[in-house]
Design a protein around this motif. Structure first.
Motif, PDB file in Angstrom:
ATOM      1  N   MET A   1       4.670  -1.295 -21.073  1.00  0.00           N
ATOM      2  CA  MET A   1       5.463  -0.507 -22.014  1.00  0.00           C
ATOM      3  C   MET A   1       5.878  -1.342 -23.209  1.00  0.00           C
ATOM      4  O   MET A   1       5.928  -0.893 -24.319  1.00  0.00           O
ATOM      5  CB  MET A   1       6.711   0.051 -21.321  1.00  0.00           C
TER       6      MET A   1
ATOM      7  N   VAL B   1       7.292  -1.094 -28.252  1.00  0.00           N
ATOM      8  CA  VAL B   1       7.489  -0.260 -27.068  1.00  0.00           C
ATOM      9  C   VAL B   1       6.600   0.972 -27.200  1.00  0.00           C
ATOM     10  O   VAL B   1       6.715   1.720 -28.178  1.00  0.00           O
ATOM     11  CB  VAL B   1       8.956   0.176 -26.907  1.00  0.00           C
TER      12      VAL B   1
ATOM     13  N   CYS C   1       6.190   4.423 -26.251  1.00  0.00           N
ATOM     14  CA  CYS C   1       7.088   5.434 -25.687  1.00  0.00           C
ATOM     15  C   CYS C   1       6.310   6.444 -24.839  1.00  0.00           C
ATOM     16  O   CYS C   1       5.154   6.749 -25.114  1.00  0.00           O
ATOM     17  CB  CYS C   1       7.834   6.156 -26.799  1.00  0.00           C
TER      18      CYS C   1
ATOM     19  N   ASP D   1       8.478   9.557 -19.520  1.00  0.00           N
ATOM     20  CA  ASP D   1       9.229   9.064 -18.365  1.00  0.00           C
ATOM     21  C   ASP D   1      10.200   7.944 -18.735  1.00  0.00           C
ATOM     22  O   ASP D   1      10.937   7.455 -17.883  1.00  0.00           O
ATOM     23  CB  ASP D   1       8.267   8.561 -17.279  1.00  0.00           C
ATOM     24  N   MET D   2      10.181   7.531 -19.991  1.00  0.00           N
ATOM     25  CA  MET D   2      11.034   6.427 -20.413  1.00  0.00           C
ATOM     26  C   MET D   2      12.495   6.873 -20.464  1.00  0.00           C
ATOM     27  O   MET D   2      12.816   7.927 -21.006  1.00  0.00           O
ATOM     28  CB  MET D   2      10.593   5.936 -21.795  1.00  0.00           C
ATOM     29  N   THR D   3      13.364   6.085 -19.879  1.00  0.00           N
ATOM     30  CA  THR D   3      14.790   6.388 -19.856  1.00  0.00           C
ATOM     31  C   THR D   3      15.534   5.501 -20.847  1.00  0.00           C
ATOM     32  O   THR D   3      14.986   4.515 -21.361  1.00  0.00           O
ATOM     33  CB  THR D   3      15.375   6.167 -18.455  1.00  0.00           C
TER      34      THR D   3
ATOM     35  N   SER E   1      17.783   3.460 -20.056  1.00  0.00           N
ATOM     36  CA  SER E   1      17.866   2.137 -19.431  1.00  0.00           C
ATOM     37  C   SER E   1      16.612   1.312 -19.694  1.00  0.00           C
ATOM     38  O   SER E   1      16.676   0.079 -19.789  1.00  0.00           O
ATOM     39  CB  SER E   1      18.094   2.268 -17.922  1.00  0.00           C
ATOM     40  N   ASP E   2      15.452   1.997 -19.803  1.00  0.00           N
ATOM     41  CA  ASP E   2      14.213   1.282 -20.109  1.00  0.00           C
ATOM     42  C   ASP E   2      14.292   0.620 -21.480  1.00  0.00           C
ATOM     43  O   ASP E   2      13.698  -0.441 -21.704  1.00  0.00           O
ATOM     44  CB  ASP E   2      13.013   2.238 -20.072  1.00  0.00           C
ATOM     45  N   LEU E   3      15.012   1.235 -22.397  1.00  0.00           N
ATOM     46  CA  LEU E   3      15.174   0.677 -23.735  1.00  0.00           C
ATOM     47  C   LEU E   3      16.307  -0.339 -23.811  1.00  0.00           C
ATOM     48  O   LEU E   3      16.168  -1.391 -24.422  1.00  0.00           O
ATOM     49  CB  LEU E   3      15.451   1.798 -24.754  1.00  0.00           C
TER      50      LEU E   3
ATOM     51  N   ARG F   1      19.236  -2.905 -17.741  1.00  0.00           N
ATOM     52  CA  ARG F   1      19.802  -2.461 -16.457  1.00  0.00           C
ATOM     53  C   ARG F   1      20.165  -3.664 -15.609  1.00  0.00           C
ATOM     54  O   ARG F   1      19.712  -4.793 -15.875  1.00  0.00           O
ATOM     55  CB  ARG F   1      18.790  -1.598 -15.704  1.00  0.00           C
TER      56      ARG F   1
ATOM     57  N   GLY G   1      16.892  -4.680 -22.080  1.00  0.00           N
ATOM     58  CA  GLY G   1      15.695  -3.931 -22.401  1.00  0.00           C
ATOM     59  C   GLY G   1      15.146  -4.389 -23.743  1.00  0.00           C
ATOM     60  O   GLY G   1      15.780  -5.185 -24.456  1.00  0.00           O
TER      61      GLY G   1
ATOM     62  N   THR H   1      16.872  10.266 -24.466  1.00  0.00           N
ATOM     63  CA  THR H   1      16.616   8.825 -24.468  1.00  0.00           C
ATOM     64  C   THR H   1      16.711   8.261 -25.881  1.00  0.00           C
ATOM     65  O   THR H   1      17.321   7.211 -26.111  1.00  0.00           O
ATOM     66  CB  THR H   1      15.224   8.511 -23.883  1.00  0.00           C
TER      67      THR H   1
END
Length: 265
Positions: free
Chosen positions: A1, A61, A63, A66-68, A70-72, A75, A88, A112
């Motif tokens: 990603m 990234v 995109c 399914d990307m949240t 938190s993915d960006l 976490r 992230g 997101t």
């Protein structure tokens, strides 16, 4: 990603107009940038070239739906000592002063993408709610997003409140002589055959909206040219790289195959 680029070699990019100077002006003002245009027309290469020119690291990234957030943003992760926070890509770029490039941002869910809003106005902040931190972006940080307007729909589009936070560049495929020059420069294919490849591409692009969702991209022309430089017959290289990837419709494939035969015959 995520892809981080710290390249010492300048990516090849052939300007189509004054976009280089305009991007430099946007970066000098630390304005967030939106780049729009069809698939494979050079949007990502342009951003890579500008990051190199401005001597800034680039974090890209890709995109997806399914990307949240938190993915960006980041976490907490479990490790032997308990938990630890992991930034992230967006947070990492904001801390380091990198250019963060969110490629095909409309593929991400709108809930997101709203996390970018505080970074795209005078605040230049990123709330890390889970960590209890308000991150102030590094002075050299810049946010860049891209997408293909041809794939827009009511379900896949940016909110007006997001769009109006960016200055925008509109990209398209280069004019034929310039596109042939790009293909030749990228691959070493001679100018005459590069021009023939562009002829095939222009014929296919006329079919967009008439059986083709998207035309032949400059990227695919480079693929075909590399095959030809490697010794593949031009007709076979074109069918393999230009026609078969973009359509399964027998009539359109036959039409494009005839075009290839006419151009390279």
């Amino acid at each position: 990603m995520m892809t981080a680029i710290h390249s010492h070699d300048a990516p090849f990019y052939q300007p189509q107009g004054n976009e280089v100077a305009l991007f430099e002006a946007a970066y000098a003002a630390r304005l967030p940038v939106m780049v729009k245009g069809p698939t494979g027309c050079g949007k990502s290469r342009f951003i890579e070239a500008m990051a190199h020119r401005l001597e800034r690291p680039l974090i890209t990234v890709a995109c997806n739906e399914d990307m949240t957030a938190s993915d960006l943003v980041g976490r907490y992760l479990l490790d032997a000592g308990g938990t630890r926070w992991q930034d992230g890509p967006l947070t990492l770029a904001a801390r380091q002063g990198a250019i963060c490039y969110l490629d095909e941002i409309v593929e991400a869910r709108q809930d997101t993408t709203v996390v970018i809003h505080p970074l795209t106005d005078h605040r230049r902040q990123l709330p890390l709610d889970k960590k209890g931190e308000m991150l102030h972006a590094h002075p050299d940080f810049q946010l860049v997003i891209s997408y293909n307007p041809g794939y827009q729909s009511l379900l896949k589009d940016l909110k007006p409140s997001t769009k109006q936070r960016f200055v925008a560049f509109e990209f398209d495929y280069p004019a034929a002589p310039l596109e042939a020059q790009i293909v030749s420069q990228e691959t070493g294919l001679d100018a005459a055959r590069a021009g023939q490849l562009v002829q095939v591409a222009h014929a296919a692009r006329q079919l967009k909206g008439h059986g083709l969702t998207e035309g032949i991209s400059t990227r695919l022309l480079v693929y075909a040219a590399r095959l030809m430089v490697g010794g593949v017959n031009p007709g076979e290289a074109c069918r393999m790289a230009l026609v078969r990837p973009i359509t399964d419709d027998a009539d359109i494939r036959q039409t494009l195959d005839h075009t290839i035969d006419a151009v390279f015959g």
